[in-house]
Design a protein around this motif. Structure first.
Motif, PDB file in Angstrom:
ATOM      1  N   LYS A 161      -7.316  -2.522   5.321  1.00  0.00           N
ATOM      2  CA  LYS A 161      -6.603  -1.159   5.926  1.00  0.00           C
ATOM      3  C   LYS A 161      -5.605  -1.916   6.611  1.00  0.00           C
ATOM      4  CE  LYS A 161     -10.599   1.907   6.119  1.00  0.00           C
ATOM      5  NZ  LYS A 161     -11.493   2.450   7.013  1.00  0.00           N
ATOM      6  N   ASP A 162      -5.506  -3.117   7.157  1.00  0.00           N
ATOM      7  CA  ASP A 162      -4.656  -3.710   8.278  1.00  0.00           C
ATOM      8  C   ASP A 162      -3.824  -4.648   7.172  1.00  0.00           C
ATOM      9  OD1 ASP A 162      -6.117  -5.897   7.305  1.00  0.00           O
ATOM     10  OD2 ASP A 162      -6.717  -6.490   9.194  1.00  0.00           O
ATOM     11  N   GLY A 163      -3.898  -4.728   5.855  1.00  0.00           N
ATOM     12  CA  GLY A 163      -2.988  -5.351   4.971  1.00  0.00           C
ATOM     13  C   GLY A 163      -3.014  -6.840   5.024  1.00  0.00           C
ATOM     14  N   THR A 164      -3.980  -7.616   5.597  1.00  0.00           N
ATOM     15  CA  THR A 164      -4.027  -8.694   5.717  1.00  0.00           C
ATOM     16  C   THR A 164      -4.990  -9.582   5.204  1.00  0.00           C
ATOM     17  OG1 THR A 164      -5.706  -8.928   7.624  1.00  0.00           O
ATOM     18  CG2 THR A 164      -3.141  -8.423   8.370  1.00  0.00           C
ATOM     19  N   SER A 165      -5.779  -9.074   4.175  1.00  0.00           N
ATOM     20  CA  SER A 165      -6.604  -9.694   3.493  1.00  0.00           C
ATOM     21  C   SER A 165      -6.108 -10.181   2.133  1.00  0.00           C
ATOM     22  CB  SER A 165      -7.820  -8.705   3.141  1.00  0.00           C
ATOM     23  OG  SER A 165      -8.568  -7.964   4.394  1.00  0.00           O
ATOM     24  N   PRO A 166      -6.894 -11.118   1.468  1.00  0.00           N
ATOM     25  CA  PRO A 166      -6.207 -11.655   0.319  1.00  0.00           C
ATOM     26  C   PRO A 166      -6.620 -10.714  -0.787  1.00  0.00           C
ATOM     27  CG  PRO A 166      -8.124 -12.955   1.018  1.00  0.00           C
ATOM     28  CD  PRO A 166      -7.843 -12.102   2.000  1.00  0.00           C
TER      29      PRO A 166
END
Length: 449
Positions: free
Chosen positions: A341-346
């Motif tokens: 959701k926050d666009g930071t995960s691999p």
């Protein structure tokens, strides 16, 4: 368990093939920025029938995709739509299939060759004579496409369009016509993908045969003159000195003409379109040209001229000639960021997934380029230094464009000549610039000035 998460999903009108996304991109490239603002820096398109795609503007992801020729991401998807016209080479191959053509073409781009303006200056003079004066309106785009086609044919084939070989199978105008059919055919085959067999391609097939015949004729002419002491050290002459594989040479020359013509003609057309709407910048350019005089028209002077090069960089930022360069994952792999959701995960990228770094949107990142990202402001380049993964006008990594220096110097030469001759440059079209993609991305309405 490992922290991976999928990107947000694109909500399209075509749930089966996702063709609405592709059609929008091809008809108006600015949709890339609208998608970035709506979905974030990375999002996924998941049609029910065709394979998934991931669109990203994250520099980390772009570095992962472009940093190696032997990476998990390939250009093999180009082979089917491109090969009938271009054959195999730098544009269509990975690994050794890419390395050999790259190695063979490198000597042509030696500085001594790029600094020789003998033919290019004649081409520019000829182009200038076709521009009407007295304040009349002209569409410069087709003139630029034609002029840089002449330059590309001379650089690749040694073909002098102002003094052609009498036995050539096609005239210059005939070749330009079948070349346009070939490029349009490639674009149509890319757009329709696996469905292209449903559409008639007679003109495209004919264009492929005629283009190959034209190039092969000039290869044969080069073979006949190979023993001469003044044989060409660029294009066909250089390639024949290194390999006897005529098919490889032909394919490399076709692909070379694509790069030499489209890139610089579209760059200059886009830049002139912008300068016409900024009279103060045109005045500054003209003053610089008149001040420097003939001393400006050398390779080193043009390449190092801050004013002109900043104008070209800003043009390439706002209107990149190649707004996106797709790759396809050839095995299960990953991207370092963009998921969740926050666009930071691999992100886990399954084999067969297309990845599309959206350079048009990347070049509008306020944290890199400042808050006024939609404005044409060449002066910003005095204060910014984007990394190679934040400014992708000529690609990045080992596959970056070999013709970068050639394109920037030739575009600078032409702009300087125009500014030296014409006191004012005015727009004659109030429609907004609308980028449409064929192989490169140019204005739908041309360059009316």
């Amino acid at each position: 368990k490992n922290g991976f998460a999928p990107p947000v999903k694109y909500r399209g009108l075509d749930p089966f093939m996702g063709l609405d996304y592709t059609a929008k991109i091809f008809s108006d490239i600015s949709v890339m920025q609208r998608n970035r603002l709506q979905y974030g820096k990375t999002f996924m398109i998941e049609p029910l029938i065709s394979g998934p795609s991931i669109v990203t503007v994250e520099p980390e992801n772009i570095q992962r995709i472009f940093s190696s020729v032997d990476s998990d991401f390939s250009v093999f998807w180009r082979r089917d739509p491109f090969m009938p016209f271009t054959g195999r080479g730098i544009l269509t191959e990975d690994g050794d299939g890419w390395r050999l053509p790259r190695k063979l073409y490198r000597p042509s781009f030696a500085k001594a060759n790029l600094a020789n303006f003998e033919f290019f200056s004649r081409m520019v003079d000829d182009l200038m004579e076709k521009i009407p004066g007295q304040g009349r309106t002209v569409d410069l785009h087709p003139l630029l496409m034609g002029g840089f086609m002449d330059s590309a044919l001379q650089f690749a084939l040694g073909y002098d369009t102002m003094n052609p070989h009498p036995d050539a199978p096609l005239s210059r105008d005939q070749f330009s016509s079948i070349w346009a059919h070939g490029m349009q055919g490639i674009a149509f085959r890319v757009l329709t993908g696996r469905l292209n067999f449903l559409f008639p391609m007679t003109k495209f097939k004919q264009a492929c045969l005629q283009a190959h015949e034209f190039v092969e004729f000039h290869i044969q002419q080069a073979v006949k003159t190979a023993a001469e002491k003044d044989k060409s050290q660029v294009g066909v002459g250089s390639l024949l000195a290194q390999t006897q594989d005529r098919t490889l040479v032909r394919d490399m020359l076709v692909q070379g003409v694509i790069g030499a013509q489209d890139t610089t003609s579209v760059l200059t057309s886009n830049t002139i379109h912008l300068l016409a709407r900024h009279p103060a910048l045109w005045k500054a350019l003209r003053e610089e040209v008149l001040r420097r005089g003939d001393d400006l028209f050398t390779f080193d002077a043009l390449r190092s001229n801050e004013l002109i090069q900043n104008m070209l960089s800003e043009s390439l930022r706002l209107r990149p000639v190649f707004p996106a360069v797709d790759r396809v994952a050839i095995r299960d792999t990953t991207l370092p960021t963009g998921g969740g959701k926050d666009g930071t995960s691999p992100v886990l990228v399954k084999a067969g997934t297309r990845v599309q770094p959206a350079f048009y949107a990347l070049h509008r990142e306020p944290s890199i380029y400042g808050p006024n990202v939609e404005e044409f402001d060449p002066h910003r380049w005095k204060n910014i230094k984007p990394s190679q993964w934040e400014f992708m006008a000529f690609g990045g990594g080992p596959r970056s464009c070999m013709g970068r220096e050639k394109s920037l110097v030739e575009a600078a030469y032409l702009l300087a000549k125009l500014a030296g001759r014409f006191e004012t440059l005015e727009p004659r079209d109030d429609r907004p610039w609308t980028g449409i993609m064929v192989f490169t991305c140019a204005n739908k309405y041309g360059c009316l000035v």
